[in-house]
Design a protein around this motif. Structure first.
Motif, mmCIF file in Angstrom:
data_model
loop_
_atom_site.group_PDB
_atom_site.id
_atom_site.type_symbol
_atom_site.label_atom_id
_atom_site.label_comp_id
_atom_site.label_asym_id
_atom_site.label_seq_id
_atom_site.Cartn_x
_atom_site.Cartn_y
_atom_site.Cartn_z
ATOM 1 N N LYS A 34 0.479 -1.403 0.322
ATOM 2 C CA LYS A 34 -0.593 -0.249 -0.328
ATOM 3 C C LYS A 34 1.030 1.200 0.372
ATOM 4 N N GLU A 35 2.459 1.351 -0.162
ATOM 5 C CA GLU A 35 2.964 2.059 -0.620
ATOM 6 C C GLU A 35 3.142 3.192 0.828
ATOM 7 N N ALA A 36 3.283 2.029 1.932
ATOM 8 C CA ALA A 36 3.642 3.362 2.770
ATOM 9 C C ALA A 36 4.883 2.914 3.203
ATOM 10 N N LEU A 37 5.812 2.710 2.426
ATOM 11 C CA LEU A 37 7.427 3.107 2.736
ATOM 12 C C LEU A 37 7.828 4.847 2.982
ATOM 13 N N PRO A 38 7.266 4.817 1.327
ATOM 14 C CA PRO A 38 7.691 6.598 1.376
ATOM 15 C C PRO A 38 7.279 7.285 2.308
ATOM 16 N N THR A 39 6.320 7.204 2.823
ATOM 17 C CA THR A 39 5.373 8.309 3.969
ATOM 18 C C THR A 39 6.062 8.379 5.341
ATOM 19 N N GLU A 41 9.546 6.857 5.623
ATOM 20 C CA GLU A 41 10.644 7.308 5.394
ATOM 21 C C GLU A 41 10.805 8.674 5.498
ATOM 22 N N ILE A 42 10.060 9.120 5.725
ATOM 23 C CA ILE A 42 9.450 10.812 5.046
ATOM 24 C C ILE A 42 9.545 11.001 7.242
ATOM 25 N N LEU A 43 8.959 10.525 7.581
ATOM 26 C CA LEU A 43 8.458 10.902 9.615
ATOM 27 C C LEU A 43 10.093 9.852 10.043
ATOM 28 N N ILE A 44 10.839 9.412 9.512
ATOM 29 C CA ILE A 44 11.698 9.401 10.372
ATOM 30 C C ILE A 44 12.537 10.420 11.097
ATOM 31 N N LEU A 45 12.991 10.863 11.050
ATOM 32 C CA LEU A 45 13.269 12.296 11.842
ATOM 33 C C LEU A 45 12.960 13.673 12.063
ATOM 34 N N ASP A 46 11.419 12.946 11.967
ATOM 35 C CA ASP A 46 9.538 13.388 12.329
ATOM 36 C C ASP A 46 10.614 14.195 13.411
ATOM 37 N N PRO A 47 10.473 15.737 13.647
ATOM 38 C CA PRO A 47 10.533 17.186 14.486
ATOM 39 C C PRO A 47 10.577 15.980 16.207
ATOM 40 N N ASN A 48 9.362 15.808 15.978
ATOM 41 C CA ASN A 48 8.831 15.497 17.863
ATOM 42 C C ASN A 48 9.567 13.635 18.112
ATOM 43 N N VAL A 49 9.854 13.594 18.956
ATOM 44 C CA VAL A 49 10.808 12.856 19.657
ATOM 45 C C VAL A 49 9.900 11.228 19.742
ATOM 46 N N HIS A 50 8.753 11.538 19.851
ATOM 47 C CA HIS A 50 7.567 9.924 20.534
ATOM 48 C C HIS A 50 7.692 9.407 18.394
ATOM 49 N N ALA A 60 12.931 -6.542 4.012
ATOM 50 C CA ALA A 60 14.159 -6.122 5.207
ATOM 51 C C ALA A 60 15.251 -4.966 3.440
ATOM 52 N N GLU A 61 15.033 -5.776 2.675
ATOM 53 C CA GLU A 61 15.010 -5.258 1.243
ATOM 54 C C GLU A 61 14.517 -3.952 0.790
ATOM 55 N N ARG A 62 13.280 -3.960 1.039
ATOM 56 C CA ARG A 62 12.473 -3.217 0.311
ATOM 57 C C ARG A 62 12.574 -1.917 1.691
ATOM 58 N N VAL A 63 12.639 -2.463 2.593
ATOM 59 C CA VAL A 63 12.936 -0.779 3.732
ATOM 60 C C VAL A 63 14.185 -0.501 3.403
ATOM 61 N N SER A 64 14.825 -1.662 3.562
ATOM 62 C CA SER A 64 16.613 -0.781 2.833
ATOM 63 C C SER A 64 16.936 0.223 1.716
ATOM 64 N N SER A 65 16.577 0.133 1.299
ATOM 65 C CA SER A 65 15.993 0.198 -0.783
ATOM 66 C C SER A 65 15.457 1.663 -0.612
ATOM 67 N N THR A 66 14.751 1.878 0.332
ATOM 68 C CA THR A 66 13.866 2.621 -0.413
ATOM 69 C C THR A 66 13.814 4.441 0.094
ATOM 70 N N GLY A 67 14.423 5.165 -0.943
ATOM 71 C CA GLY A 67 15.087 6.194 -0.665
ATOM 72 C C GLY A 67 16.198 6.342 0.100
ATOM 73 N N GLU A 68 16.219 7.052 1.538
ATOM 74 C CA GLU A 68 17.409 7.422 1.960
ATOM 75 C C GLU A 68 17.161 6.874 3.846
ATOM 76 N N VAL A 69 16.478 6.025 3.586
ATOM 77 C CA VAL A 69 15.882 5.244 4.679
ATOM 78 C C VAL A 69 17.141 4.568 5.683
ATOM 79 N N MET A 70 18.067 4.436 4.662
ATOM 80 C CA MET A 70 19.904 3.986 6.044
ATOM 81 C C MET A 70 20.766 4.854 6.461
#
Length: 340
Positions: free
Chosen positions: A239-244, A246-255, A275-285
């Motif tokens: 359902k194309e959740a990974l791009p969304t 990825e954006i939230l990994i560095l969200d300003p809110n610590v929680h 695991a490969e799908r996660v690691s290869s999405t954008g700048e996740v790593m």
């Protein structure tokens, strides 16, 4: 029938006027006062139970005095504040006492509270009661899988909670989502029931809402759903959740940073492909490595857990990437600081 004095045997005169003998005339204001006193007592009782339900020390006395039987009529009270206090009291008691939660479920033939709550979930005209009903269900199902299965086994319950996610009120969405999260956490069967009701799509929509508590709830609920099986995680990825995310990994809110890293870890653990799908999405790593420098301990911990779930599979490019980016050094630094 009429006596010589013009009175009937029933105390009425020939002119139709009734005389009262021995019955004092009561002013309407006096009668009204009794109803007002009754309402005030109901309000006071419900409010007191709501307050006491927040204190676990009182649970023994509350259960011994059969409080459920006293609160049940107030759940249908016509006075909104009485009804609201009664349902908050019930939620608090079920939350702090597994015994009370079991009583609500087991005594549904005498006190059909669950049926009333499920019906309230479908009522779009009373959002406060709808939200409170979701809160009670959350307080019951959180204890164990048996209670969750007993309550959520009714298809109308899941549909009602999913209906909360479609509400325009963010607070109703949030409370319904929390109840779904507590259902999903217990087993893959319950999580699959949620996935079949289009829950994942609705939770992803919540991630686009501006309210932070709503977004955090959605992340936690998705974590509870996808952690069980590869199939449930794949449903989220498809359902194309990974791009969304990825954006939230560095969200300003610590929680948010904590929960997103935890979700990505759960998504990565079930198979090499995921695991490969996660690691290869954008700048996740790259972003996960930035989280290793975060000031918050739990963000760093969850980022390490996510990276571990990725590299434990035989995916050579992930290991090479960590070596080149000093990711392993940051992980070793975290282990050193964390004390082993």
């Amino acid at each position: 029938m009429w006596s010589s004095k013009g009175k009937s045997a029933f105390g009425a005169t020939k002119f139709g006027k009734e005389k009262h003998y021995g019955v004092p005339h009561t002013h309407p204001k006096v009668i009204l006062k009794h109803f007002e006193d009754y309402q005030r007592e109901r309000m006071e009782f419900a409010a007191t139970m709501a307050e006491m339900s927040t204190r676990p020390m009182w649970m023994g006395s509350i259960i011994e005095n059969n409080t459920l039987a006293q609160l049940y009529p107030l759940l249908f009270d016509k006075v909104p504040c009485v009804q609201q206090s009664a349902i908050i009291a019930l939620a608090g008691m079920c939350s702090h006492s597994e015994e009370m939660a079991k009583s609500v479920v087991s005594e549904r033939d005498f006190f059909p509270v669950i049926d009333m709550l499920i019906e309230a979930l479908q009522d779009d005209n009373n959002r406060e009661f709808k939200k409170a009903a979701a809160f009670v269900i959350r307080s019951i199902v959180k204890h164990n899988e048996d209670l969750a299965t007993e309550v959520a086994g009714n298809p109308e319950c899941i549909k009602g909670l999913v209906n909360c996610l479609k509400d325009i009120d963010p607070s109703v969405k949030e409370m319904g989502g929390w109840a779904l999260a507590y259902v999903a956490k217990h087993s893959s069967q319950l999580a699959t029931m949620l996935e079949s009701e289009n829950t994942i799509n609705l939770l992803l929509y919540c991630l686009n809402e501006p309210e932070l508590p709503l977004k955090r709830m959605a992340i936690i609920c998705l974590t509870e759903i996808c952690k069980h099986t590869e199939e449930l995680t794949s449903a989220l990825v498809e359902k194309e959740a990974l791009p969304t995310l990825e954006i939230l990994i560095l969200d300003p809110n610590v929680h948010m940073r904590r929960e997103v890293c935890s979700l990505l870890a759960q998504m990565s653990k079930n198979s090499v492909d995921l695991a490969e799908r996660v690691s290869s999405t954008g700048e996740v790593m790259t972003k996960l490595c930035k989280c290793l420098k975060d000031s918050d301990f739990l963000v760093r911990k969850n980022a390490v857990a996510c990276l571990w779930q990725i590299v434990k599979h035989p995916a050579e490019h992930s290991v090479e990437w960590l070596l080149k980016s000093r990711g392993f050094q940051l992980i070793l630094d975290f282990i050193w600081v964390a004390g082993g």
